[in-house]
Scaffold this motif. Structure first.
Motif, PDB file in Angstrom:
ATOM      1  N   LYS A   3       0.839  -1.190   0.000  1.00 37.09           N
ATOM      2  CA  LYS A   3       0.000   0.000   0.000  1.00 37.09           C
ATOM      3  C   LYS A   3       0.880   1.248   0.000  1.00 37.09           C
ATOM      4  CE  LYS A   3      -3.924  -2.257   1.963  1.00 37.09           C
ATOM      5  NZ  LYS A   3      -5.077  -2.170   2.821  1.00 37.09           N
ATOM      6  N   GLY A   4       0.265   2.378  -0.311  1.00 40.69           N
ATOM      7  CA  GLY A   4       0.945   3.669  -0.260  1.00 40.69           C
ATOM      8  C   GLY A   4       0.299   4.535   0.802  1.00 40.69           C
ATOM      9  N   TYR A   5       1.076   5.415   1.390  1.00 43.59           N
ATOM     10  CA  TYR A   5       0.588   6.256   2.484  1.00 43.59           C
ATOM     11  C   TYR A   5       1.010   7.707   2.286  1.00 43.59           C
ATOM     12  CZ  TYR A   5      -0.206   1.808   4.733  1.00 43.59           C
ATOM     13  OH  TYR A   5      -0.637   0.534   5.009  1.00 43.59           O
ATOM     14  N   TRP A   6       0.077   8.600   2.481  1.00 45.43           N
ATOM     15  CA  TRP A   6       0.414  10.017   2.627  1.00 45.43           C
ATOM     16  C   TRP A   6       0.648  10.250   4.105  1.00 45.43           C
ATOM     17  CZ3 TRP A   6      -3.209  14.089  -0.012  1.00 45.43           C
ATOM     18  CH2 TRP A   6      -3.210  13.922  -1.385  1.00 45.43           C
ATOM     19  N   TYR A  32      -9.363   7.775  -5.634  1.00 48.66           N
ATOM     20  CA  TYR A  32      -8.140   6.983  -5.509  1.00 48.66           C
ATOM     21  C   TYR A  32      -8.138   6.046  -4.305  1.00 48.66           C
ATOM     22  CZ  TYR A  32      -6.405   9.640  -9.396  1.00 48.66           C
ATOM     23  OH  TYR A  32      -6.255  10.180 -10.658  1.00 48.66           O
ATOM     24  N   GLY A  33      -9.281   5.858  -3.670  1.00 54.20           N
ATOM     25  CA  GLY A  33      -9.400   4.844  -2.622  1.00 54.20           C
ATOM     26  C   GLY A  33      -8.739   5.199  -1.309  1.00 54.20           C
ATOM     27  N   ALA A  34      -8.744   6.475  -0.946  1.00 53.59           N
ATOM     28  CA  ALA A  34      -8.110   6.912   0.303  1.00 53.59           C
ATOM     29  C   ALA A  34      -8.851   6.362   1.515  1.00 53.59           C
ATOM     30  CB  ALA A  34      -8.086   8.432   0.369  1.00 53.59           C
ATOM     31  N   PRO A  60      -4.535   2.148  -1.901  1.00 54.33           N
ATOM     32  CA  PRO A  60      -4.319   0.757  -2.324  1.00 54.33           C
ATOM     33  C   PRO A  60      -2.897   0.460  -2.781  1.00 54.33           C
ATOM     34  CG  PRO A  60      -6.371   1.607  -3.247  1.00 54.33           C
ATOM     35  CD  PRO A  60      -5.668   2.760  -2.597  1.00 54.33           C
ATOM     36  N   SER A  61      -2.178   1.473  -3.273  1.00 52.53           N
ATOM     37  CA  SER A  61      -0.795   1.277  -3.725  1.00 52.53           C
ATOM     38  C   SER A  61      -0.055   2.611  -3.669  1.00 52.53           C
ATOM     39  CB  SER A  61      -0.758   0.756  -5.164  1.00 52.53           C
ATOM     40  OG  SER A  61      -1.195   1.780  -6.059  1.00 52.53           O
ATOM     41  N   LEU A  62       1.249   2.534  -3.785  1.00 57.28           N
ATOM     42  CA  LEU A  62       2.065   3.756  -3.851  1.00 57.28           C
ATOM     43  C   LEU A  62       1.646   4.582  -5.057  1.00 57.28           C
ATOM     44  CD1 LEU A  62       4.529   5.297  -2.644  1.00 57.28           C
ATOM     45  CD2 LEU A  62       5.923   4.071  -4.309  1.00 57.28           C
ATOM     46  N   GLN A  63       1.386   3.927  -6.191  1.00 55.32           N
ATOM     47  CA  GLN A  63       0.991   4.656  -7.390  1.00 55.32           C
ATOM     48  C   GLN A  63      -0.341   5.383  -7.202  1.00 55.32           C
ATOM     49  OE1 GLN A  63       3.171   4.870 -10.129  1.00 55.32           O
ATOM     50  NE2 GLN A  63       1.827   6.639 -10.393  1.00 55.32           N
ATOM     51  N   VAL A  91       4.908  10.834   0.509  1.00 56.65           N
ATOM     52  CA  VAL A  91       4.242   9.583   0.179  1.00 56.65           C
ATOM     53  C   VAL A  91       5.255   8.479   0.451  1.00 56.65           C
ATOM     54  CG1 VAL A  91       3.259   8.198  -1.685  1.00 56.65           C
ATOM     55  CG2 VAL A  91       2.749  10.638  -1.553  1.00 56.65           C
ATOM     56  N   VAL A  92       4.827   7.464   1.187  1.00 58.79           N
ATOM     57  CA  VAL A  92       5.720   6.343   1.485  1.00 58.79           C
ATOM     58  C   VAL A  92       5.049   5.028   1.102  1.00 58.79           C
ATOM     59  CG1 VAL A  92       6.892   7.561   3.354  1.00 58.79           C
ATOM     60  CG2 VAL A  92       4.930   6.128   3.886  1.00 58.79           C
ATOM     61  N   GLU A  93       5.883   4.062   0.773  1.00 56.61           N
ATOM     62  CA  GLU A  93       5.399   2.730   0.444  1.00 56.61           C
ATOM     63  C   GLU A  93       5.325   1.895   1.703  1.00 56.61           C
ATOM     64  OE1 GLU A  93       6.365  -0.094  -3.220  1.00 56.61           O
ATOM     65  OE2 GLU A  93       8.041   0.031  -1.817  1.00 56.61           O
TER      66      GLU A  93
END
Length: 95
Positions: A3-6, A32-34, A60-63, A91-93
């Protein structure tokens, strides 16, 4: 797929206008599914300078996380935020 995170640290200068940012950002977050994991609330500073508001948003992802930030929908909101708040965002993975 990780997943990706702000991660955002924010000092809000104009709380009333910040509400406009929140409303403007909502369509991008939905698209974007936040998933908000932390949004404001109590915190305990441990090291370094703190900001008044801390936000962690899962995607859902970093992208998805990067695409959300760069989307036309979010960029409208970002312009509002930049007028009414000071922020640091990354943004981190996930693992």
């Amino acid at each position: 797929m990780p997943k990706g995170y702000w991660i955002a640290r924010v000092d809000v200068r104009d709380p009333e206008r910040y509400k406009d940012y929140v409303a403007a950002a909502k369509p991008a977050f939905e698209k974007y599914g936040a998933n908000f994991l932390a949004r404001g609330g109590a915190f305990t500073p441990l090291e370094g300078p703190a900001r008044g508001r801390n936000v962690v948003i899962e995607f859902p992802s970093l992208q998805h996380a990067v695409d959300c930030y760069n989307s036309p929908e979010y960029q409208i909101a970002a312009k509002i935020r930049q007028q009414v708040a000071d922020a640091e965002m990354v943004v981190v993975e996930g693992v």
